[in-house]
Design an enzyme around this catalytic site. Structure first.
Site: not given
Length: 408
Positions: A130, A250
């Site tokens: 998003g 990540d």
């Protein structure tokens, strides 16, 4: 013959009386006929009668079983007794979930007002799930609001939303981005972070327009080293000082934010996982970003803290070279290879200046630091996880090699 007929009449009267009693069902009538057959029929007929009776009895029993109403679930299988909340795909992911009560829960109306109804002019970044908006909260605090897209309602997206809240919401360190609160309203999921003036490291490395708007290059060698040391300190905290330890899974340039002084803050803990005290790995499917992912994860092996170390080493080479890890590099007169392979070959051959960003000025007096920097990056990107150092060792080495590095 007369006696036989008499016995037959007597048995017939007995069975007739028996049938007119309380047990006058079809089965007993059929049984009476079978008994008469015993007296008068040959052996073959007798066998056929018995088999038929057994078959019909089984058939009636089977039909009775089918017609039974299902009994309610036993008490120990009801949803109220389970140690977790049972939800369906259509159920809203809201009140059924428990969040860290230390985090501030903000209404959607407040966030809409703070972002000018999520105006495109308020967008300051975008991520996997998003857009990120700059918001002015009612308290006067400037914040960054991540509004999750519809992809966030997939099972993976919901897990990442929960992981972000439960992990980052409980951690405090100068090199970790702070999450201030969240919003979970109907089908809207939003995360509220502290606002960091300089945005993401990825933008500073790869957005030419951002650099062109500055009168001088702000990503000098000392600044880049400071950023690397900040990320290393944040990972050391996650691996060595958190209980249980946390694997980020990540680490990449877009997940490193910079404050006004270019101090690094690790963010986006959607893929982060806790390691149990009895384990040194996380048994989950491969997670990460192409170019940063450790070789063992690409091969389907379990994630360990050494996978974060590999991603950190890739990030070091990206910061030094200003090259994206996911983009191949063409060898001189040869094929295209990965950034890691290209850089490691030059480190082995002592051709360090070829790795450095040509737009960054590094004097000869700094080449000793560059050599130490590249040595750490080389060790962190070893193919074998066992050959990589821990983040605690990385911090110690960099402190020794780069202790004179300062930001002017």
């Amino acid at each position: 013959m007369g006696k036989g007929k008499a016995r037959t009449r007597t048995l017939s009267q007995s069975t007739s009386a028996f049938s007119s009693s309380n047990f006058s069902s079809f089965s007993y009538q059929y049984l009476s006929l079978c008994i008469l057959s015993i007296m008068e029929a040959p052996v073959e007929a007798l066998i056929a009668a018995v088999v038929s009776f057994v078959f019909i009895s089984i058939l009636f029993a089977f039909l009775a079983l089918l017609c039974r109403k299902p009994s309610p679930n036993p008490p120990f299988l009801t949803s109220n007794s389970l140690p977790f909340t049972v939800t369906t795909a259509s159920a809203p992911f809201e009140e059924s979930d428990s969040f860290d009560t230390a985090l501030h829960r903000v209404s959607l109306a407040e966030l809409a007002a703070a972002t000018r109804n999520f105006s495109p002019e308020s967008i300051i970044g975008d991520g996997t799930f998003g857009f990120v908006y700059k918001a002015q909260l009612p308290s006067g605090v400037t914040a960054a609001v991540k509004k999750l897209s519809s992809d966030a309602f997939s099972p993976q997206g919901l897990r990442q939303f929960r992981a972000e809240i439960t992990t980052l919401g409980r951690l405090r360190h100068p090199n970790l981005a702070r999450i201030l609160g969240f919003c979970s309203s109907d089908h809207d999921r939003l995360l509220i972070y502290e606002y960091l003036e300089q945005g993401s490291l990825d933008s500073w490395l790869h957005d030419d327009d951002l650099e062109m708007n500055c009168s001088v290059s702000l990503l000098t060698w000392p600044v880049r080293v400071k950023i690397v040391k900040g990320v290393a300190a944040g990972l050391k905290f996650l691996h060595d000082e958190c209980q249980p330890p946390v694997i980020h899974r990540d680490i990449k340039a877009s997940n490193v934010l910079l404050d006004g002084d270019f101090q690094a803050r690790i963010c986006d803990f959607g893929l982060a996982r806790h390691m149990d005290g009895s384990r040194s790995h996380v048994s989950t499917q491969a997670a990460g970003t192409l170019g940063y992912m450790a070789p063992e994860l690409r091969e389907g092996m379990v994630a360990t803290a050494k996978a974060d170390v590999y991603s950190f080493g890739v990030l070091m080479l990206e910061i030094a070279s200003r090259r994206r890890p996911s983009w191949p590099v063409r060898e001189e007169g040869g094929p295209e290879v990965s950034l890691i392979r290209w850089a490691r070959k030059r480190i082995e051959e002592g051709r360090l200046k070829e790795i450095l960003d040509p737009r960054m000025e590094v004097g000869e007096e700094k080449m000793g630091e560059v050599e130490g920097f590249m040595a750490v990056a080389y060790k962190c990107t070893e193919e074998s996880a066992r050959k990589r150092p821990s983040m605690g060792e990385v911090v110690s080495i960099m402190d020794q090699l780069l202790q004179e590095t300062t930001v002017s």
